[in-house]
Design an enzyme around this catalytic site. Structure first.
Site, PDB file in Angstrom:
ATOM      1  N   PRO A 295       6.282  -8.598   0.122  1.00 11.43           N
ATOM      2  CA  PRO A 295       5.779  -8.890   1.467  1.00 11.43           C
ATOM      3  C   PRO A 295       5.997  -7.797   2.504  1.00 11.43           C
ATOM      4  CG  PRO A 295       7.881  -9.954   1.154  1.00 11.43           C
ATOM      5  CD  PRO A 295       7.588  -9.256  -0.126  1.00 11.43           C
ATOM      6  N   CYS A 296       6.504  -6.635   2.113  1.00 10.26           N
ATOM      7  CA  CYS A 296       6.889  -5.722   3.193  1.00 10.26           C
ATOM      8  C   CYS A 296       5.714  -5.175   3.974  1.00 10.26           C
ATOM      9  CB  CYS A 296       7.771  -4.590   2.683  1.00 10.26           C
ATOM     10  SG  CYS A 296       7.227  -3.863   1.170  1.00 10.26           S
ATOM     11  N   GLY A 297       4.492  -5.263   3.439  1.00  9.54           N
ATOM     12  CA  GLY A 297       3.359  -4.783   4.217  1.00  9.54           C
ATOM     13  C   GLY A 297       2.619  -5.880   4.956  1.00  9.54           C
TER      14      GLY A 297
END
Lengths: 223, 697
Positions: free
Chosen positions: A175-177
């Site tokens: 999910p980091c983007g």
């Protein structure tokens, strides 16, 4: 629930996630009948703050069947054939042994990540006998456009991590983007700056994420 | 595929298939480890199945984590996915503690025992109250909890009718019912499936009246259904999808029907669904003909069959879950993930493979050695060898990060051994070994008895250097660095040198060995003089100017250095190594300086510049980078010395060890010093070379 009405920074609160999840599941049921519906799995004994009206939970879509062409059967270690003498099977009573096409089943969970404050898609695949599928095998089941999306896009990145509630490794789209591209989505679609109504959050999110795993949603859902 | 040779054909059933969810094995493993131990008494479990829901794939009897008897379960609300596809069915699990006992289980009698239970339930009437018991099943297994692999075998006991039932007719339900009836049957089925009370009852009666009204009743209401109907069918959830065969549950169903109600002709309804609703095209209606037992007073248990085949063979199935259950593997994938994330987010051109395969030799397992090892692990480097002859002393653990108090009690553990143990405790997948050995030093004469063992140590060191890719020189004396420097230059191995003063440190990478020039295939550029090579630790003695920072001596015993230095220097040493490994030229990379903002070398490595030497001080909180070329007169890496070593081997070493000035004489350093001392050198004028620039960081 006024704080959760709109999302302007690409992130969701826990309450917002519950709202968005129900909205998403409802729209899916109406517009996407070629798939079974998503179900909400509540989490109990987890939250310390019991004042929440909304329970915490995640969305689950399970046993999606994909028939793949039977190429190699991913068989486990060769067993020493224990030729026990069972009682003679009456071969008359047995029909065709189900040599089916290799059936692959997929489970999808949409789980809220409190550290990133966005939803995360977890998934896993397994054979009809229950054996888990490796990522290479799963990629073969994906439509080719999904595979190329995975390669090229810098927003999508599959990792294998412990499922937060099931204590087993699942695959997930990291999910980091997410926060960043949700902001991009909300900028382009809504004229009033970067606002996005909470109801539509998961739908918009899934319109991107679903493509990576070969689940498309019909355009009507985005209205 | 009913073969119609003569009429009618034998009724053939499609076997039931098992499916064991990963979660079941996880839960079972916990149960075994936490509660059961070696207790191998049978365990009552619950299987789940539902009607077929897809025209091309049959449904299975499934085991989930909920299949095991509940204690205090997880925090998930269980089976909230609706019970409609999870009709519970009783089963029993026999798990053995060894593979041998698994094979020795008496399968026949186990199967018979379960079949007896079904028969008893039929006779007693329990099967009418709770028809799911007709699908009772059996599992034998062997769980290898060291390797996380599970061997298992299902049996679905079926009472064998003798003579077998024959099939009179079989067709899709939509062909059997009129369209009115079909509608009403569908509606009734959907209602049955929709209600929580009945949705998990897999056997039922379908009663269709003459005016096409359908009602679905429990089996126990059979008496009440008599006379009421135009058509009465025995319905059941059929997991099978095949158009010409009913599924396995029908077998015991027929046995029940025959035994309780003495019917010769049985109309059955194989209920199947699609998309969650009754599908009468997929569902089948058939007529079977059953031979009644002739005049037997006490009904006897019929024979039974039902061991599941594995791809047509009579062997058990097995599954390996090491990847998802073995904690070491989980640790490995977590660490790998971390590195991949770094690469993905910040350094897309990072080559992680070279890091995971590089073999590092650490000469010295003290303050510097421990710090270097820790930082190497952070970069995903797995292969580390320690060389140290010392033992962990009481003052060590506070400064040497791999050791604890336990390592020093008693006589104290050897550092090389304790370090290896510590690494494995931190990350089980480390490949690490320790060598307890002293490094021979020049200028420390030895007796002739010691010669052999000293030479053996030299050979051992040489072999170690050959078998590794990068060598860290982390000892606490200057002399102990000489032989490794020479050997690295000779073998052209990456050497990283770190030395500490009281409040200053120096970290540098040695240049390539001199022979690398002649080994090159006539590379014109490299065929120039030694000037192209970067210098080693000993080149500095002559080449590097004496600046004020380096006045203080290095190679202090680590107990008298400021504690903050070793972590700084150790970390820099590792970052320097990684820079070399990522650089396309590797050991031959030119040295950068932090002051020069030339675009040249910066593009070569994604990590930034790659200096030759770094010197820093905590008294000034400053750090500079330096560049030094190899010296022709170097006592460790010059061509003179290397070729002498190659020619004379051991005798050269012995001479260096025994004669304090041998090396300096050999390289002409002695002459040089004499000449230097004979007049005053004006350092200030000579050294306007910009290569050595001091920059405050």
């Amino acid at each position: 629930m006024n704080s959760g009405r709109e999302v302007s920074d690409g992130r969701l609160t826990v309450e917002g996630f519950s709202v968005a999840a129900r909205a998403f599941a409802d729209k899916w049921k109406i517009h996407n009948q070629s798939f079974p519906p998503w179900s909400w799995v509540p989490l109990i004994n987890r939250t310390l703050h019991l004042s929440n009206q909304q329970e915490e939970g995640y969305l689950s879509l399970e046993e999606i069947l994909i028939l793949s062409s039977l190429e190699e059967s991913p068989e486990d270690e060769s067993l020493n054939v224990a030729t026990d003498c069972l009682e003679k099977e009456e071969s008359v009573d047995h029909t065709i042994l189900n040599q089916e096409n290799e059936a692959h089943y997929y489970d999808f969970h949409i789980v809220y990540s409190s550290s990133y404050k966005v939803p995360v898609l977890y998934f896993r695949g397994y054979c009809s006998g229950g054996q888990p599928l490796s990522l290479d095998v799963i990629k073969k089941d994906l439509p080719s456009c999904s595979v190329s999306l995975l390669h090229e896009s810098k927003w999508t990145f599959i990792t294998q991590e412990e499922h937060p509630y099931l204590n087993r490794p699942w695959f997930k789209l990291h999910p980091c983007g997410t926060e960043d591209w949700i902001k991009l989505l909300s900028q382009s679609s809504i004229s009033t700056g970067c606002q996005m109504p909470v109801d539509l959050y998961l739908v918009s999110w899934f319109s991107v994420v679903g493509q990576v795993v070969g689940l498309r949603i019909p355009l009507e859902m985005l209205n | 595929m009913s073969e119609k040779e003569t009429s009618p054909a034998i009724l053939q059933f499609a076997p039931l298939n098992s499916s064991v969810d990963e979660g079941f094995w996880h839960s079972f493993s916990s149960l075994k480890l936490d509660k059961l131990g070696i207790d191998d008494s049978p365990i009552s479990i619950t299987g789940f199945y539902g009607p077929c829901s897809h025209p091309q794939v049959s449904n299975h009897l499934t085991l989930l984590s909920e299949s095991l008897p509940l204690d205090e379960q997880s925090s998930i609300a269980s089976t909230s996915h609706g019970n409609r596809n999870k009709c519970p069915v009783p089963g029993i699990l026999y798990n053995t503690n060894t593979l041998e006992s698994f094979h020795k289980l008496d399968k026949q009698s186990l199967l018979k025992a379960e079949a007896n239970k079904i028969w008893d339930d039929i006779q007693s009437g329990k099967a009418l109250e709770d028809p799911a018991v007709l699908s009772r099943f059996l599992v034998i297994s062997f769980a290898d909890l060291k390797k996380w692999s599970f061997r298992y075998w299902f049996a679905f006991p079926a009472l064998v009718l003798d003579p077998p039932a024959s099939l009179v007719d079989l067709k899709p339900a939509s062909a059997y019912f009129s369209s009115e009836e079909a509608e009403s049957v569908s509606a009734a089925c959907n209602e049955w499936r929709h209600s929580d009370l009945t949705t998990d009852v897999p056997f039922f009666l379908v009663s269709v009246s003459s005016d096409s009204k359908t009602s679905i009743r429990h089996l126990k209401d059979w008496e009440a259904c008599q006379g009421d109907h135009h058509k009465l069918l025995f319905g059941f959830y059929d997991p099978c999808h095949l158009p010409n065969n009913p599924g396995w549950p029908l077998r015991n169903y027929l046995a029940l029907i025959r035994s309780r109600w003495n019917l010769e002709t049985v109309w059955f309804f194989c209920y199947r669904e699609s998309r969650g609703f009754a599908d009468l095209n997929l569902s089948l209606v058939g007529q079977a003909s059953v031979t009644l037992a002739s005049g037997e007073s006490a009904p006897t248990v019929p024979n039974s069959v039902g061991w599941e085949l594995n791809k047509g063979k009579r062997v058990p199935r097995s599954i390996s879950l090491a990847n998802s259950m073995d904690p070491t593997r989980l640790a490995v994938s977590a660490v790998d993930l971390n590195l991949k994330l770094m690469r993905w987010r910040a350094l897309p051109s990072l080559d992680l493979n070279v890091l995971s395969s590089v073999k590092c030799l650490l000469l010295g397992a003290g303050t510097l050695g421990c710090q270097v090892a820790r930082t190497l692990m952070g970069w995903g480097i797995r292969n580390i060898t320690f060389v140290d002859y010392g033992k962990v002393a009481m003052s060590n653990p506070v400064r040497q990060s791999l050791y604890t108090f336990e390592d020093c009690v008693g006589r104290g553990e050897f550092k090389a051994v304790a370090a290896v143990k510590s690494l494995k405790q931190i990350f089980p997948a480390m490949e690490s070994s320790g060598v307890v050995m002293a490094i021979p030093m020049p200028g420390h004469p030895i007796s002739s008895q010691e010669e052999d063992s000293i030479l053996a140590d030299c050979k051992r060191l040489s072999d170690l250097i050959e078998s590794h890719d990068a060598v860290f020189l982390l000892t606490d004396t200057r002399e102990s660095r000489w032989l490794p420097s020479l050997l690295c230059a000779n073998a052209n191995k990456i050497a990283i040198n770190a030395a500490l003063g009281f409040d200053s440190y120096m970290v540098m990478r040695h240049g390539a060995g001199p022979t690398s020039l002649s080994d090159d295939m006539q590379n014109l550029d490299m065929n120039k003089t030694n000037k192209q090579r970067l210098g080693c630790y000993f080149c500095n003695d002559v080449v590097a100017p004496q600046d004020s920072m380096t006045d203080r001596t290095l190679d202090q015993q680590c107990t008298v250095t400021r504690p903050g230095l070793a972590p700084i220097a150790g970390a820099l040493a590792v970052e320097l190594l990684v820079g070399v490994l990522q650089h396309p030229l590797g050991i031959n990379a030119k040295g950068d300086n932090s002051s020069l903002s030339n675009g040249g070398n910066n593009d070569d490595s994604p990590l930034g510049i790659l200096p030759h030497q770094i010197r820093g001080s905590v008294s000034q909180f400053s750090q500079i980078t330096l560049l030094g070329q190899a010296s022709n007169s170097c006592t460790a890496c010059s061509e003179t010395v290397i070729s002498e070593y190659r020619e004379r081997g051991n005798s050269f070493i012995l001479e260096a060890i025994n004669h304090p000035t041998y090396l300096e004489d050999l390289t002409g350093l002695t002459e040089l010093k004499k000449a230097a001392n004979s007049f005053n050198l004006d350092w200030e004028d000579d050294d306007t070379d910009d290569e050595d620039v001091a920059v405050d960081m």
